[in-house]
Structures are given as structure tokens and as C-alpha cells.
Design a protein around this motif. Sequence first.
Motif: not given
Length: 243
Positions: A57-64, A66-74, A102-105, A200-208
Motif C-alpha cells: 500500500x505504501x508503494x501504491x501511494x507513491x506510484x505516479x 495508482x489504480x485500485x486494480x493494482x491493490x486487487x491484483x496484489x 483497504x481497496x474498498x475504502x 490512516x485507518x486502513x479499515x475505514x479509510x479515514x485520515x487523522x
Amino acid sequence: MTEDKKTHRLVKTPQISSRYLADYMAASEIGKRNILTACKYQAIARIVQHDEAKQTISKFFRSENPLVTDLDDAANHLRARMADSDFDRDVYDHNADYIDRFSKVVHIVELPNDAAILAPGQSPKIDIGGVKVSADIQFRLRRITKTNKVKIGAAVFRYAKGKPLKPEIASWQSAFLLAYLADTALEIDAEPEPKLCVTIDMYSGKTCPAPTDSVSRFKNMQAACAAIAERWDNIKPPANSVL
């Protein structure tokens, strides 16, 4: 007569992770006692970690792009991976669950648009009131203001299967991050910025982001750590443990 197999490892000097410290600051007295016991007497039994999910997920954020499908594939890749043991199978499946959730939120996550997302780099432990505290930074944030001042921040991930992170715990975690970046000073003349220090709460997607009372919160953490260091030697091992 056979010798009992050791169940726990003794940590002689006061140590705690920033995750446990945030939990500790928001916990009841019983909860605080349980956290310190777990920190001083670490279970030897193997525990499922989410290292691969966090790295993905860290690499996902840093990519130019990012696609949710990349998370699903992983996640699918982890589930399809051959495992050498039942424990390894559990690790792969739990990490896949983490990524799936996380891909859902991910669309809920809010990060500053003007900040670059960078690799986490080194995260040295810091001393707070005689306690060594570790940070689990997953990526760093950096932006340059219109007056060419460098503002920095960082993100940590929190995940618990089936339940969102309590906002109060997230606030303590982000307040720690703000102070941690000021203490470590990895970039000269760069100033930590509250809105860039996020949990970042990876369950809800909320950022604090770090709250407005972060300075006073950190003073409370310093006082709490001083008390932890003072009582460390008197923390008793868990019932039925073998050291």
C-alpha cells in the motif's frame, strides 16, 4: 523431568512502539497495565504481521498513477502464493485481507494535494522520558510553500480486522508523529506540519492529521513515558508465563 518451554522474552530496558503508546494514552488503567506487560514480556510465539500489505500500500501511494486494480491484483497474488506451512498460509491470507479491505475504502483517504509522497526511509527510535519509542512510518510527505519553506510530514497505517480505529487513538498517534519528526530532524531546515502528519485507518479509510493540541498531547506522552520508565522494573510477568 523436562524443562518448561519458554513462552516470553524479557525486555530489560523500557521500550514501546508508537502504536502501543497511542493505545496506552487512550486506554483504561487495566488496558494500560496489559499494554506494558506485553511490551516488557514479549510472546515468543510467532505472530501474524502485516508487513507485506503495508509495503504494497505504501508503494501504491507513491506510484505516479495508482489504480485500485493494482491493490486487487496484489491481494489475489498473495492468496495464490504457495505456502510452506500453515503459519505462512495465514500470513499471506491475512495480508491479502488487509489489502482487500483497504481497496474498498481507499477513495475516502484525504491527503494534501500539494505534498509529494516519498519513501519512508529510516525511522530511528527516540528517547521519551527514559523510554525508547519506535515509529512505524509507511511513507513521508513533503511540500514547499510559496515562500520556499520546506514542510514535512509522515503517515502511519493502523489496521484492525472488522473494526475502525478509535478517533482518540488516531489523534494520539498523529500527535506523536509531529513531535517525532521534530526530534529526528532528518532534513535540515525542514519543519514538520500538522496536516502532513497523518494516521490512516486502513479499515475505514479515514485520515487523522495531527490535532491542534498536539504540543500538549506530547507533553502528556512525555509524562506518561517517565512514569513507565519508573515502574518498568516492577511490571510483573503474565500468569503462567515461562521466561
